[in-house]
Design an enzyme around this catalytic site. Structure first.
Site, PDB file in Angstrom:
ATOM      1  N   GLU A  23      50.622  18.592  24.184  1.00 39.82           N
ATOM      2  CA  GLU A  23      49.378  18.829  24.581  1.00 39.82           C
ATOM      3  C   GLU A  23      49.828  17.003  22.925  1.00 39.82           C
ATOM      4  OE1 GLU A  23      48.921  22.332  22.112  1.00 39.82           O
ATOM      5  OE2 GLU A  23      49.380  23.890  23.894  1.00 39.82           O
ATOM      6  N   GLU A  53      50.400  25.770  31.237  1.00 36.42           N
ATOM      7  CA  GLU A  53      51.162  27.359  29.857  1.00 36.42           C
ATOM      8  C   GLU A  53      49.694  28.136  29.600  1.00 36.42           C
ATOM      9  OE1 GLU A  53      51.701  26.037  26.087  1.00 36.42           O
ATOM     10  OE2 GLU A  53      52.548  24.629  26.442  1.00 36.42           O
TER      11      GLU A  53
END
EC number: 3.2.1.23
Length: 670
Positions: free
Chosen positions: A145, A305
């Protein structure tokens, strides 16, 4: 890949006791065929500077190889060890306050810092040396991220000055004129005195610095890709788990990364998608984030995810875990991976629950995960590599997102809307109308592949982009644009010409005034929308038609002479301009009319939500249709003829089937 990836993030380092073989047994029972490891545990892998311990990594790799479970290796660079922060405090990111972040959280480092880069490269190389001999390692995730984390250190300022010098070819006169730096005596008279932009009041400088910060993320991941490429096999992929603007869940275009540029260094795009559940599960966040990620490389993507349980208020209702998994696949995902396998027993995310709860035993979520695993194993050949061919696109812009932060729609008023609110206003309406979209970059060249392009608030754009949109309409496309489009150039300098710049002829209207609505409704004779749904929610451009037809005017005694929404024939196409933010009900009625008129969607397909219909073509060339019920009530739906794959039975054309609450059907049409 020959099968859909169904997996979890797995951290042997976090386990309260030895249970690797038990976890593998439970994974195999649940149909889990891939785990992601290593990306979160730098301090375990390098507990002291230059002292390495990959025993946990090797232990898991050996066990997964024996079990026949694939592994994805994440580079562990997003959470630095304590020794680095202590010995090299300059690696800590300096934000706009001028202070360095304290140690403790993740993603607190300056991704441009030389010391950090040295240690990051070293840990990546050491890790790659350990894992490169394992045949069941199928790919690599770069960092986690990634964003620029607001880095504003002195070295970043120096890099920015060099960037600006190159961009303007050393011409300060041009820079001052283009950015309006004479205002409030902000003029820069030498490159040596170029001030820090941290405290600037100049929106052009502020937006350019934000663009530069986004480019740092692209360069950072490009460097990691080059290192990984030295070790990986040709059959191993490289991905990254992009996230999105966060509003307690994944919401919109990421402000701190240009996904489209950064994705160029990947072999396959990946993302993390988190969303409300229970009565707030709508499918829209799954759809939006998936449609954007799929468009990055115009191919299938990985969900790296997503939640199994997650926050306490996300504990899923019966059926929702399964519905969510297939919803990702319906957008073109080739994987569903949960964060994470087990709930941890301390630290920051103790109550972000995984597939297993804190007692590490079977539960209803695990049982539903196992049901999905069995279905994916059986249906992989039918569902993998689903290709989407959409007729509608939404064009998004990081530059416009940043510019609207500097120049908001309703400054000083609450609640105020942001750029992503307008994007989601458009996307959510189309989603409820069962119109699938690609979410394209502002730099997209091949516009004519779409029958309709919607442009939400393209506030900042260069002439080339506007000319491409104009040519798209001229060549037969349908352009729908909202307020605040074509107002400034790429430097956030307002065009000194009629608005919307370059597109006035295309839209057949112009305006020179705008205001905020007070007790204003829309008046029109075309759309059958209840009066209470005709309110103007945000912003009002006072449109003056110059050849365009008026769809709606402002129902207000002082503004009634102005158009609110116009439609214009231009060349072979049509251009519709929406000069205000309407209610969702009104927007849906407007878009429904346009879609039906332009033969993009039949009326019978437009108004069946909470059933969402998502389509694609599988590897056999057969049409796959997902019918997804995002509600707590049983729904009836007419389906296409084919084979309903979940029940393995034939269905006839227009047969009415019942879909239980939070359930779905999948029809393969040969």
């Amino acid at each position: 890949m020959k099968q859909l990836l169904y997996g979890v993030a797995y951290y042997d380092e976090y386990m309260p006791y030895e249970r690797l073989q038990e976890d593998i047994r439970m994974m195999k029972t649940a149909g889990i065929n891939v785990v992601r490891i290593a990306e979160s545990t730098w301090s375990t892998e390098e507990p002291e500077e230059g002292i390495f311990d990959f025993s946990h990594v090797i232990k898991v790799l050996d066990a997964m190889q024996e079990a026949g479970i694939y592994v994805i290796i994440g580079t562990p660079t997003y959470a630095i060890p304590a020794w680095m922060a202590k010995k090299y405090p300059e690696v800590m990111v300096m934000d706009s306050t001028g202070h360095r972040r304290p140690y403790g959280a993740r993603q607190i480092m300056d991704i441009t810092n030389k010391e950090y880069r040295f240690f990051a490269e070293r840990i990546i190389r050491k890790l790659m040396e350990v894992v490169q001999g394992y045949s069941h390692v199928i790919g690599f995730q770069l960092d986690n991220e990634s964003k620029h984390f607001g880095t504003c250190s002195e070295n970043v300022h120096e890099m920015f000055v060099s960037y600006m010098k190159k961009r303007f070819q050393g011409d300060l006169k041009c820079l001052n004129e283009e950015f309006g730096l004479d205002y409030w005596s902000n003029r820069i008279n030498s490159w040596e005195e170029f001030p820090s932009v941290v405290g600037t009041i100049n929106g052009s400088l502020g937006c350019e610095f934000a663009k530069f910060q986004r480019s740092l993320v692209t360069e950072y991941l490009q460097c990691q890709r080059k290192i990984v490429d030295e070790y990986r096999r040709p059959d191993q992929f490289v991905t990254h788990n992009f996230d999105f603007e966060w509003r307690g869940h994944s919401f919109g275009v990421q402000p701190d990364v240009n996904h489209y540029e950064t994705a160029k260094c990947l072999t396959i795009a990946g993302c993390d998608i988190y969303h409300p559940t229970q009565d707030y599960l709508t499918g829209k966040e799954i759809g939006f984030c998936g449609d954007l990620t799929r468009t990055l490389k115009k191919n299938n993507y990985f969900v790296m995810e997503t939640q199994a349980q997650g926050f306490p208020n996300w504990t899923p209702y019966n059926g929702q875990v399964r519905l969510q998994a297939f919803s990702h696949l319906a957008s073109g995902a080739d994987s569903v991976m949960y964060w994470h396998w087990h709930s941890i027993h301390n630290a920051c995310e103790t109550y972000w629950k995984g597939v297993l709860s804190h007692n590490m035993k079977e539960n209803v979520v695990y049982q539903e995960v196992a049901r999905v695993g069995k279905e994916l194993a059986r249906l992989s050949p039918k569902l993998i590599h689903l290709k989407k061919i959409n007729q509608v696109a939404i064009m998004v812009s990081n530059d416009s997102l940043t510019a609207i932060e500097w120049f908001p729609f309703a400054p000083g008023q609450q609640p105020n809307k942001k750029y992503n609110d307008i994007v989601r206003w458009i996307y959510d309406a189309l989603f409820e109308l069962n119109v699938e979209c690609d979410i394209i970059n502002v730099e997209e060249e091949n516009l004519i592949q779409y029958k309709m392009i919607v442009v939400p608030t393209l506030y900042s754009a260069n002439q080339n982009t506007l000319l491409r949109l104009k040519e798209y309409v001229n060549a037969g496309g349908c352009l729908v644009s909202t307020f605040k489009t074509a107002f400034t150039n790429e430097n956030v300098k307002v065009w000194s010409d009629d608005q919307p710049y370059i597109l006035t002829e295309c839209f057949g209207m112009t305006y020179n005034q705008f205001t905020l609505p007070v007790n204003v409704i829309l008046e029109d004779e075309m759309l059958d929308v209840d009066k209470e749904e005709r309110y103007v929610e945000l912003f009002m451009e006072l449109l003056q038609p110059q050849g365009a037809s008026v769809i709606a005017t402002y129902g207000h005694y002082n503004w009634k002479q102005y158009a609110a929404i116009t439609e214009n024939k231009f060349g072979q196409g049509t251009a519709i301009y929406i000069g205000c933010m309407t209610s969702k009900a009104y927007l849906k009625a407007l878009l429904s009319n346009v879609l039906e008129t332009k033969n993009i969607k039949e009326e019978k397909q437009l108004d069946i939500y909470p059933i969402s219909v998502r389509k694609g073509i599988n590897e056999d060339g057969h049409e796959i249709t997902y019918y997804l019920n995002y509600s707590h009530e049983e729904q009836e739906i007419r389906v296409d003829n084919g084979i309903e794959l979940l029940c393995d039975r034939n269905v006839s054309q227009d047969e009415v089937i019942k879909i239980a609450p939070w359930d779905l059907a999948i029809v393969e049409r040969k």
